[in-house]
Enzyme design. Structure first.
Site, PDB file in Angstrom:
ATOM      1  N   CYS A 162       2.986  11.252   2.890  1.00 22.54           N
ATOM      2  CA  CYS A 162       3.046  11.074   1.433  1.00 22.54           C
ATOM      3  C   CYS A 162       2.702  12.331   0.635  1.00 22.54           C
ATOM      4  O   CYS A 162       3.509  12.809  -0.163  1.00 22.54           O
ATOM      5  CB  CYS A 162       2.100   9.951   1.007  1.00 22.54           C
ATOM      6  SG  CYS A 162       2.605   8.312   1.536  1.00 22.54           S
TER       7      CYS A 162
ATOM      8  N   HIS B  99       0.270  11.846  -4.502  1.00 18.76           N
ATOM      9  CA  HIS B  99      -0.658  11.061  -3.695  1.00 18.76           C
ATOM     10  C   HIS B  99      -2.060  11.113  -4.304  1.00 18.76           C
ATOM     11  O   HIS B  99      -2.793  10.125  -4.277  1.00 18.76           O
ATOM     12  CB  HIS B  99      -0.697  11.597  -2.254  1.00 18.76           C
ATOM     13  CG  HIS B  99      -1.591  10.815  -1.350  1.00 18.76           C
ATOM     14  ND1 HIS B  99      -1.250   9.575  -0.850  1.00 18.76           N
ATOM     15  CD2 HIS B  99      -2.832  11.088  -0.859  1.00 18.76           C
ATOM     16  CE1 HIS B  99      -2.236   9.120  -0.090  1.00 18.76           C
ATOM     17  NE2 HIS B  99      -3.197  10.019  -0.082  1.00 18.76           N
TER      18      HIS B  99
END
Length: 498
Positions: free
Chosen positions: A85, A139
């Protein structure tokens, strides 16, 4: 001779007309006239596989994303820069490879490493745009905090509906009462990997994110805007309102082969990532067929839930009359394994993790087109910069997709790059038209410690690593030279940028 002379004269005349009147379609080619857009809307979908209705997966119900695909260009072979991510999203937002951002892990925010690096929100804010972020974009929420004019407070860490939040508290309290260790308490807080509640969409976080984005669209419709909307599903846990689970029958999900490709080094595989942290998942060994089907069912339900939220945001964009002046991008930050090779989650350089869905709809783009060109997610920054009339920053590693939006069938890249780190070793992976070639390089010695070569002509899950077979020595040598040259070029580029 005379016939050849007149044919040559006629062809030259056509070419002259084409030069004088570039908007003409005298050669019979479908060449849309792209227009500059005023606004940019980027939709992030976490862990989304390129298995949707528009990608030919009829078993997955994704009507909103399918509709978006019918309104723009669908990229058949788009690849993320890293199947994780944080680095994947940072690469997209900077238009740079992970080696250049300096971030290859989950725990390092961008602004901790580089406070001055150009990013999409900074770029558009400096151009006078209203910048807004909703849901999971970076993130790390702290990244580019000062560049977002509207950084929506995310809903509760997991849910917005108390009815779905209460069981979490009960599990944690029970774990504490039984004096379990920290890891066990954390697992209790996560709960099982699937969840099915009869609640409204807003009972889950992504439903709230969609509403936040819709309200802001109404407020800023008179301003040029750069807006990112991040949907967390279908990321684990596979939790969605019951009606999305009811779209599917458990029996329709076929357990994939658990056979691993022969000759593949251990470095290539993962230990399942986050799935082991959920209740009911064994800490060692594989999953039963029944559990595999439950997870596949939950993943599909979560995709359909995320798809519905995408549809709500796009419907509001249409209702406000903003669509004709807005570039809309939908992408997945990386792929995901659902039991293939006996593995789960992402965290590898395999095709299943590196390939992502990518759709672009923009003013003047012919609807319903598909491109099988090899493209990378670092290409998005230069694309939206150029198509909004701005200059492409020198810092960008990517290439503008504008030529493909005008003619989806032309060649674009000879290969697409992905990388993944395992301790002191970095795996650099190159996807060509037919093959995926990977080298694992030791950070200290710079030696190649392992190689992989897979033939993807007929399948996304080949079962043999060809790198060690004598009949492929010449191919491996050629691909190795290409990969090494690409890495050297990128290293030179980043040193020049600094």
């Amino acid at each position: 001779m005379m016939r050849q002379f007149f044919a040559t004269v006629w062809l030259n005349a056509l070419l002259a007309i084409a030069l004088l009147f570039p908007s003409s379609n005298v050669l019979g080619e479908d060449q849309p006239q792209l227009k500059e857009a005023r606004n940019v809307l980027i939709l992030f979908v976490d862990d989304l596989r390129p298995e949707l209705g528009c990608y030919g997966a009829d078993e997955i119900l994704s009507p909103s994303i399918d509709k978006l695909a019918s309104e723009g260009v669908l990229f058949e072979r788009a690849y993320c820069q890293q199947a994780l991510c944080a680095p994947s999203r940072i690469s997209m937002m900077t238009g740079q490879y992970p080696d250049h951002t300096g971030i290859c892990d989950l725990f390092t925010p961008l602004r901790k490493v580089d406070k001055t690096k150009m990013t999409l929100p900074r770029y558009f804010r400096e151009r006078g745009y209203f910048t807004a972020s909703f849901g999971k974009v970076y993130h790390h929420l702290r990244d580019d905090r000062e560049e977002w004019m509207n950084l929506a407070v995310p809903p509760s860490a997991k849910y917005a509906d108390p009815a779905t939040l209460n069981p979490i508290k009960e599990r944690v309290d029970d774990a504490k009462a039984r004096k379990l260790d920290v890891d066990q308490i954390r697992a209790a807080g996560k709960g099982p990997p699937t969840e099915c509640y009869a609640t409204e969409d807003e009972g889950y976080r992504d439903g709230v994110v969609a509403q936040q984005a819709i309200l802001t669209l109404r407020e800023v419709q008179d301003k040029p805007f750069f807006m990112c909307v991040g949907f967390a599903k279908p990321h684990l846990p596979f939790a969605a309102p019951k009606r999305y689970w009811d779209l599917y029958e458990r029996e329709q999900f076929k357990v994939p082969s658990r056979e691993r490709p022969s000759g593949t080094p251990d470095l290539a595989f993962t230990i399942w990532g986050e799935l082991r942290g959920y209740q009911g998942i064994p800490q060692e060994g594989g999953l039963s067929n029944a559990m595999t089907q439950e997870l596949m069912h939950g993943y599909a339900a979560s995709v359909s839930f995320a798809d519905a939220q995408v549809g709500k945001v796009l419907a509001e964009l249409d209702r406000l009359g903003l669509r004709e002046n807005t570039i809309v991008v939908l992408w997945g930050d990386h792929g995901f394994k659902l039991g293939e090779y006996g593995l789960w989650c992402k965290h590898t350089n395999f095709e299943l993790d590196a390939q992502v869905p990518l759709l672009v709809s923009a003013p003047g783009v012919s609807p319903g087109k598909r491109s099988d060109a090899l493209v990378e997610i670092v290409d998005l920054f230069p694309t939206v910069a150029e198509m909004t009339g701005g200059d492409i920053p020198q810092s960008c590693d990517g290439k503008s997709l504008r030529p493909l939006l005008q003619n989806p069938h032309q060649e674009f890249r000879p290969f697409a790059l992905t990388q993944y780190q395992r301790g002191s070793k970095m795996g650099y992976s190159m996807r060509t038209d037919r093959y995926r070639y990977t080298e694992w390089i030791h950070a200290g010695t710079k030696r190649v410690v392992a190689r992989e070569l897979y033939d993807h002509q007929k399948t996304r899950t080949p079962l043999r690593n060809l790198a060690g077979s004598p009949e492929h020595n010449e191919l491996v040598e050629r691909l190795s030279e290409q990969l090494d040259a690409a890495r050297r070029i990128e290293t030179t580029k980043v040193s020049m940028k600094r």
